[in-house]
Structure formats: structure tokens, C-alpha cells
Design a protein around this motif. Structure first.
Motif, mmCIF file in Angstrom:
data_model
loop_
_atom_site.group_PDB
_atom_site.id
_atom_site.type_symbol
_atom_site.label_atom_id
_atom_site.label_comp_id
_atom_site.label_asym_id
_atom_site.label_seq_id
_atom_site.Cartn_x
_atom_site.Cartn_y
_atom_site.Cartn_z
ATOM 1 N N PHE A 26 -32.195 48.953 3.198
ATOM 2 C CA PHE A 26 -32.135 47.627 3.635
ATOM 3 C C PHE A 26 -31.279 46.686 2.553
ATOM 4 C CE2 PHE A 26 -36.452 47.990 6.119
ATOM 5 C CZ PHE A 26 -35.622 48.409 7.194
ATOM 6 N N LEU A 27 -31.444 46.779 1.432
ATOM 7 C CA LEU A 27 -30.612 45.828 0.566
ATOM 8 C C LEU A 27 -29.331 46.157 0.690
ATOM 9 C CD1 LEU A 27 -30.689 43.759 -1.740
ATOM 10 C CD2 LEU A 27 -30.930 45.394 -3.279
ATOM 11 N N ALA A 28 -28.729 47.305 0.746
ATOM 12 C CA ALA A 28 -27.310 47.682 0.731
ATOM 13 C C ALA A 28 -26.609 47.234 2.197
ATOM 14 C CB ALA A 28 -27.129 48.977 0.436
ATOM 15 N N SER A 29 -27.434 47.367 3.394
ATOM 16 C CA SER A 29 -27.228 47.268 4.749
ATOM 17 C C SER A 29 -26.834 45.651 4.985
ATOM 18 C CB SER A 29 -28.246 47.771 5.594
ATOM 19 O OG SER A 29 -28.247 48.968 5.353
ATOM 20 N N GLN A 30 -27.440 44.634 4.353
ATOM 21 C CA GLN A 30 -27.030 43.169 4.339
ATOM 22 C C GLN A 30 -27.120 42.991 6.210
ATOM 23 O OE1 GLN A 30 -23.671 41.513 2.370
ATOM 24 N NE2 GLN A 30 -23.318 43.488 1.642
ATOM 25 N N GLY A 31 -28.221 43.236 6.235
ATOM 26 C CA GLY A 31 -28.654 43.056 7.965
ATOM 27 C C GLY A 31 -27.787 43.947 8.995
ATOM 28 N N HIS A 32 -26.915 44.730 8.634
ATOM 29 C CA HIS A 32 -26.220 45.553 9.725
ATOM 30 C C HIS A 32 -26.810 47.013 9.375
ATOM 31 C CE1 HIS A 32 -23.690 42.178 10.426
ATOM 32 N NE2 HIS A 32 -23.547 42.037 9.066
ATOM 33 N N LEU A 222 -31.303 41.037 -9.629
ATOM 34 C CA LEU A 222 -30.883 41.148 -8.262
ATOM 35 C C LEU A 222 -30.401 39.530 -7.921
ATOM 36 C CD1 LEU A 222 -32.947 43.737 -6.275
ATOM 37 C CD2 LEU A 222 -30.630 44.020 -7.134
ATOM 38 N N TYR A 223 -31.385 38.508 -7.927
ATOM 39 C CA TYR A 223 -31.063 37.298 -7.580
ATOM 40 C C TYR A 223 -29.832 36.662 -8.678
ATOM 41 C CZ TYR A 223 -31.368 32.372 -6.639
ATOM 42 O OH TYR A 223 -31.082 31.167 -6.544
ATOM 43 N N CYS A 224 -30.146 36.933 -9.929
ATOM 44 C CA CYS A 224 -29.187 36.546 -10.883
ATOM 45 C C CYS A 224 -27.611 36.968 -10.596
ATOM 46 C CB CYS A 224 -29.515 36.963 -12.222
ATOM 47 S SG CYS A 224 -31.025 35.999 -12.858
ATOM 48 N N PHE A 225 -27.351 38.196 -10.012
ATOM 49 C CA PHE A 225 -26.199 38.658 -9.814
ATOM 50 C C PHE A 225 -25.755 38.454 -8.526
ATOM 51 C CE2 PHE A 225 -27.192 41.027 -13.833
ATOM 52 C CZ PHE A 225 -26.151 41.101 -14.544
ATOM 53 N N GLY A 226 -26.458 37.724 -7.803
ATOM 54 C CA GLY A 226 -25.873 37.338 -6.677
ATOM 55 C C GLY A 226 -26.215 38.363 -5.325
ATOM 56 N N TYR A 227 -27.012 39.244 -5.573
ATOM 57 C CA TYR A 227 -27.351 40.326 -4.450
ATOM 58 C C TYR A 227 -28.410 39.786 -3.546
ATOM 59 C CZ TYR A 227 -24.633 43.928 -7.080
ATOM 60 O OH TYR A 227 -23.591 44.662 -7.564
ATOM 61 N N THR A 228 -29.414 39.029 -3.877
ATOM 62 C CA THR A 228 -30.514 38.484 -3.001
ATOM 63 C C THR A 228 -30.525 37.025 -3.234
ATOM 64 O OG1 THR A 228 -31.898 38.665 -4.809
ATOM 65 C CG2 THR A 228 -31.972 40.677 -3.457
ATOM 66 N N ASN A 229 -30.966 36.618 -1.855
ATOM 67 C CA ASN A 229 -31.278 35.093 -1.814
ATOM 68 C C ASN A 229 -32.601 34.542 -2.245
ATOM 69 O OD1 ASN A 229 -33.351 35.958 0.251
ATOM 70 N ND2 ASN A 229 -31.984 36.057 1.750
ATOM 71 N N VAL A 230 -32.904 33.093 -1.940
ATOM 72 C CA VAL A 230 -33.990 32.583 -2.653
ATOM 73 C C VAL A 230 -35.423 33.043 -1.868
ATOM 74 C CG1 VAL A 230 -35.013 30.254 -2.599
ATOM 75 C CG2 VAL A 230 -32.629 30.423 -2.862
ATOM 76 N N PHE A 231 -35.398 33.693 -0.768
ATOM 77 C CA PHE A 231 -36.349 34.226 -0.283
ATOM 78 C C PHE A 231 -36.898 35.403 -1.269
ATOM 79 C CE2 PHE A 231 -38.469 37.730 2.450
ATOM 80 C CZ PHE A 231 -39.293 37.034 2.984
ATOM 81 N N PHE A 232 -36.028 36.093 -1.505
ATOM 82 C CA PHE A 232 -36.376 37.283 -2.547
ATOM 83 C C PHE A 232 -36.886 36.662 -3.653
ATOM 84 C CE2 PHE A 232 -35.033 39.521 -6.301
ATOM 85 C CZ PHE A 232 -35.943 40.705 -6.145
ATOM 86 N N ALA A 273 -44.327 45.680 0.030
ATOM 87 C CA ALA A 273 -43.941 44.352 0.469
ATOM 88 C C ALA A 273 -42.354 44.208 0.106
ATOM 89 C CB ALA A 273 -44.647 43.176 -0.023
ATOM 90 N N LEU A 274 -42.277 44.655 -1.345
ATOM 91 C CA LEU A 274 -40.931 44.502 -1.616
ATOM 92 C C LEU A 274 -39.989 45.100 -1.005
ATOM 93 C CD1 LEU A 274 -39.069 43.444 -4.064
ATOM 94 C CD2 LEU A 274 -39.814 45.429 -5.433
ATOM 95 N N SER A 275 -40.173 46.234 -0.599
ATOM 96 C CA SER A 275 -39.217 47.173 -0.053
ATOM 97 C C SER A 275 -38.772 46.553 1.236
ATOM 98 C CB SER A 275 -39.697 48.589 0.056
ATOM 99 O OG SER A 275 -39.731 49.199 -1.369
ATOM 100 N N ILE A 276 -39.942 46.190 2.081
ATOM 101 C CA ILE A 276 -39.791 45.688 3.272
ATOM 102 C C ILE A 276 -39.005 44.408 3.307
ATOM 103 C CG2 ILE A 276 -41.055 44.632 5.451
ATOM 104 C CD1 ILE A 276 -43.048 46.822 4.746
ATOM 105 N N SER A 279 -35.104 43.519 3.579
ATOM 106 C CA SER A 279 -34.408 43.627 4.903
ATOM 107 C C SER A 279 -34.197 42.059 5.262
ATOM 108 C CB SER A 279 -35.206 43.993 6.285
ATOM 109 O OG SER A 279 -36.364 43.422 6.302
ATOM 110 N N PHE A 280 -34.941 41.118 4.500
ATOM 111 C CA PHE A 280 -34.624 39.649 4.549
ATOM 112 C C PHE A 280 -34.074 38.960 3.509
ATOM 113 C CE2 PHE A 280 -38.478 41.145 6.931
ATOM 114 C CZ PHE A 280 -38.197 40.698 8.138
#
Length: 292
Positions: A26-32, A222-232, A273-276, A279-280
Motif C-alpha cells: 500500500f505504501l509503495a503504491s501511492q493509491g494506485h 517515513l514522515y520526515c523523509f516525505g514518504y507519508t502524510n499528516v494522517f500517518f 492498524a498501521l499496515s492498513i 493505504s491512506f
């Protein structure tokens, strides 16, 4: 008989690795989401993990009768022969590796091989019985599935893959030590030198707290390097704050077994919960920071 073969592959472990593979994907797919690739990666990874679990059962035939939670396994009860188990493990393992190599790529295949070798040879045959560091060694195999999922999509090992590998390795320690405290009598009877047996429950609780904090710090990368968003950032740290809280109250509880059971179960809830949530949680476009 089908049920016996299924149980031999340890469904609980299969589910856990299924979920973490999903998270990396999910993380690598970026929603696709590439559904066929996802399914083939999940099937391949599950078969490889199942193969490793069956080989582990074959290796542990001598100690499983000494532990309440393992004394009813098929090889202990002799409802499945070691030869049949070996053939079963070999077939599903080969199929799993072939699927990953053909459809998920060389990186996914290599991390599946790494996890399998560490779990079956280094952990099951040696460190589980001989070393207090068995959990640290075995954590490598537990951290491989999310990297398999991630690299199946990315086709490279980048900073995010490294952070996932490190964080999921670290998560294994408090997770495993939780069940070790809960089932302390089992491990003592089997003479397995896991931390609470080889040292003490108090020492284990201290190290659990340290590793939970390390897990929190590493995966925030992951957030610090820009891979994830504020939701994460919000959801992940909320989950970890409660895990830290559980770690701290462990020093005051009167019933270590009940606390450890709760602690262990929460570690599963957290990682699921983290793994799911991945996807967001992705940041699009993700940074390109390959390592190799």
C-alpha cells in the motif's frame, strides 16, 4: 486432514505476515493498486512464510511436547509424518519463490529468501535454542514481508524500504517478549533461552519500553523523509503513545501474565492498524531516495 496441514503452517503467523506485506504494498503504491500484482505478491509471500513455518515445526518436534501451546501440533500427535511435512513445506516454498521471482521482482524474491533462511536455518536450527539474542535474530525474518510488498511495487530498495525493515524488526522484540512473559512457564519447561527466561521479567519490561520508543522514532522517519502524510503522523503516533503507556504500567501490575497478554494483543492491533493505514498515508509524489 486439510485442517491439520493448514494448522501446521501456523495461520496466526500467516495472517500477521499477510497484513504487513499488504502494508508495504500500500505504501509503495501511492493509491494506485495493481490488483493482480497485489494478489500474486500476497500468495507468493504467504506460501514462502507457510513453508518456513512447516520447517520450523519439523525442527521443533522435540520441544513442542513440553509447551502447552504447541503440544497438540500435528507432528507431536503424529497425525502428519515428518516426511509428509517436509514434502509439503518444500512444494509450497518452491511455488511461493517462483511466484515472487516471476511476478514481484528480484528484490521481493531476495527478501523472501533472506527471511526464509534466517527463520529456518539461523533462528530455528540455532539461535532459538542457544542464544539470548534469538528474538533479535528472528526479527529479520519477521521484517521481510513488508519489504517484499514494498519492493514488489517500487522495484528498488530505498529509504522507505530501509525504515520499514528496521521498524518492523524492532517491533518484533516487544511483540515476542510479550507472549514470552505470558507463556513464561512454557518457555522455561522447554529450556528456550528467550529474554524473560534467561534474564528476568523486569529486564524484559525495560527492554520492551526501549524498543517501543525506538520503533516510534524509526518509523516516524517515513514522515520526515516525505514518504507519508499528516494522517500517518497523527494515527501512528497515537497508536504508539498507547503502546508506551502499556509499557509503563507494566512496571506496576500485580499479574504479569495478564498484562503480557494484553501487551502482546495490542502489538498485533497496532501493526494491523498501521499496515492498513498505509493505504491512506502515502505522500504523492513520493521522494525518490534509492539506496540500491
Amino acid at each position: 486432514m486439510f485442517k491439520q496441514y493448514l494448522l501446521l503452517a501456523k495461520p496466526g503467523i500467516l495472517f500477521g505476515n499477510f497484513v504487513t506485506t499488504l502494508g508495504g504494498f500500500f505504501l509503495a503504491s501511492q493509491g494506485h493498486i495493481d490488483i493482480p500484482l497485489l494478489l500474486l505478491t500476497l500468495i507468493g509471500t504467504t506460501l514462502v512464510v507457510a513453508s518456513g513455518c512447516v520447517f520450523n515445526n519439523i525442527i521443533d518436534q522435540d520441544i513442542d511436547p513440553k509447551m502447552a501451546r504447541t503440544q497438540n501440533r500435528a507432528l507431536v500427535k503424529k497425525t502428519i509424518s515428518p516426511v509428509a511435512a517436509f514434502i509439503y513445506a518444500s512444494i509450497i516454498g518452491v511455488i511461493g519463490f517462483i511466484l515472487l521471482y516471476i511476478f514481484s521482482g528480484i528484490y521481493a524474491f531476495c527478501f523472501a529468501a533472506l527471511g526464509f533462511i534466517v527463520y529456518v536455518i539461523v533462528y530455528s536450527l540455532w539461535s532459538k535454542r542457544q542464544s539470548i539474542h534469538q528474538t533479535v535474530i528472528g526479527s529479520i525474518s519477521g521484517a521481510s514481508p513488508p519489504v517484499i510488498g514494498y519492493t514488489a511495487v517500487s522495484h528498488e530498495f530505498d529509504v522507505a524500504a530501509l525504515l520499514i525493515f528496521l521498524a518492523y524488526s524492532i517491533w518484533q522484540m516487544p511483540h515476542s517478549w510479550g507472549i514470552a512473559i505470558y507463556r513464561l512457564d512454557d518457555y522455561q519447561r522447554a529450556c528456550v533461552p528467550i529474554l524473560p527466561v534467561a534474564r528476568s521479567v523486569l529486564r524484559t519490561k525495560i527492554e520492551c519500553l526501549i524498543y517501543v520508543i525506538l520503533f516510534t522514532l524509526v518509523l516516524n522517519g517515513l514522515y520526515c523523509f516525505g514518504y507519508t502524510n499528516v494522517f500517518f503522523l497523527i494515527t501512528f503516533n497515537g497508536l504508539c503513545v498507547y503502546w508506551i503507556y502499556l509499557s509503563l504500567i507494566g512496571f506496576k501490575v500485580k499479574d504479569d501474565q495478564q498484562w503480557a497478554k494484553r501487551y502482546f494483543l495490542y502489538s498485533i492491533i497496532l501493526i494491523t492498524a498501521l499496515s492498513i493505514s498505509f493505504s491512506f498515508s502515502y505522500q504523492s509524489p513520493a521522494p525518490h531516495l534509492p539506496l540500491f
